[in-house]
Design an enzyme around this catalytic site. Structure first.
Site, short mmCIF file in Angstrom:
data_model
loop_
_atom_site.label_atom_id
_atom_site.label_comp_id
_atom_site.label_asym_id
_atom_site.label_seq_id
_atom_site.Cartn_x
_atom_site.Cartn_y
_atom_site.Cartn_z
N SER A 51 -3.65 2.19 6.63
CA SER A 51 -2.71 2.48 7.71
C SER A 51 -3.32 3.44 8.73
O SER A 51 -4.18 4.26 8.41
CB SER A 51 -1.43 3.11 7.15
OG SER A 51 -0.86 2.30 6.15
N1 SAH Z 1 -1.67 2.73 1.24
C1 SAH Z 1 -2.83 1.93 1.59
C2 SAH Z 1 -2.47 0.84 2.56
C3 SAH Z 1 -2.74 -0.47 1.94
S1 SAH Z 1 -2.20 -1.92 2.82
C4 SAH Z 1 -3.95 2.81 2.10
O1 SAH Z 1 -3.75 4.02 2.21
O2 SAH Z 1 -5.04 2.29 2.33
C5 SAH Z 1 -1.01 -2.52 1.66
C6 SAH Z 1 -1.48 -2.83 0.28
O3 SAH Z 1 -0.38 -3.31 -0.46
C7 SAH Z 1 -2.55 -3.91 0.20
O4 SAH Z 1 -3.68 -3.41 -0.48
C8 SAH Z 1 -1.87 -5.03 -0.58
O5 SAH Z 1 -2.74 -5.75 -1.42
C9 SAH Z 1 -0.84 -4.27 -1.37
N2 SAH Z 1 0.29 -5.06 -1.87
C10 SAH Z 1 0.87 -6.14 -1.31
N3 SAH Z 1 1.88 -6.57 -2.08
C11 SAH Z 1 1.94 -5.74 -3.16
C12 SAH Z 1 2.76 -5.67 -4.31
N4 SAH Z 1 3.76 -6.54 -4.55
N5 SAH Z 1 2.52 -4.69 -5.21
C13 SAH Z 1 1.52 -3.80 -5.02
N6 SAH Z 1 0.71 -3.82 -3.95
C14 SAH Z 1 0.92 -4.77 -3.02
#
Ligand code: SAH
Length: 207
Positions: A51
């Site tokens: 993000s």
């Molecule tokens: N908080 C992260 C942002 C990651 S983007 C950071 O600081 O980098 C969102 C993430 O959510 C992705 O890696 C994606 O694979 C994950 N995601 C999507 N659906 C999900 C689910 N049902 N359970 C857990 N993670 C999930």
């Protein structure tokens, strides 16, 4: 980066200090290291993103993490949001759906996260939360479900805050804060914070 947050109204000094301590450049792919502090999200592989710094600041401030709080981060991704929460919370748990991304996040947290084994990681569907570790004082979700996952509301402690972007992929999503004031459905307060855009929370359970 911190001046940018202040100019946009994020002024919680604990949050600003925590984000000043976590080396964001160690949570992005090496080729993007020079862009790490830019005012935008960055790709981390698998179609996922870390993000935008301001959004991490906003969500973290909205969650009001306290030093004794138990926190759940849904969507580990790069591990950056988990590292920021771990600076501010007593115990931090983080769940990621995609094994390859989870491995990337785990490695980043090992190298650059807070010292000690302070973030517990799991590969799985975050729609279900982490029942064995509940209840949580803070839950931060960084992928957008189309509706708020009921298990996450159930896993909120009294007084607990859930920060979650809600909405379809092809439309504006709303960042919501849910606060548990009392047990049961009537004990929840919902606030709309701002419009956002996140990758989808992918979940069979959530269909
Ligand atoms: N908080 C992260 C942002 C990651 S983007 C950071 O600081 O980098 C969102 C993430 O959510 C992705 O890696 C994606 O694979 C994950 N995601 C999507 N659906 C999900 C689910 N049902 N359970 C857990 N993670 C999930």
């Amino acid at each position: 980066m911190l001046e940018q947050f202040r100019a946009r109204g994020v002024d919680d000094e604990r949050v600003l200090a925590a984000m000043g301590r976590v080396p964001r450049h160690l949570f992005v792919p090496a080729a993007l290291e020079t862009d790490a502090y830019a005012d935008r999200p960055l790709p981390i592989g698998g179609g996922q993103t870390i993000s935008q710094p301001y959004i991490v600041a906003l969500m973290t401030e909205a969650a009001r993490p306290g030093p004794r709080d138990r926190c759940l981060d849904v969507g580990t991704g790069s591990g950056y949001q988990a590292a920021v929460l771990a600076e501010l919370c007593g115990e931090t748990f983080s769940v990621e759906l995609l094994p390859a991304i989870a491995a990337f996040g785990a490695e980043n947290l090992r190298r650059a996260g807070p010292p000690g084994d302070t973030v517990r990681l799991r590969v799985g569907d975050g729609w279900a939360g982490w029942p064995e570790a509940a209840p949580f004082d803070v839950i931060v979700v960084t992928a957008a479900p189309e509706r708020v996952p009921p298990p996450l509301l159930e896993q909120l402690a009294i007084g607990g805050r859930l920060i979650v972007p809600v909405g379809r992929q092809d439309s504006v999503q709303v960042l919501e804060r849910w606060t548990r004031l009392a047990p049961g459905a009537a004990g929840l307060r919902r606030e709309e914070l701002t419009d956002v855009r996140f990758v989808p929370l992918v979940s069979d359970a959530g269909r």
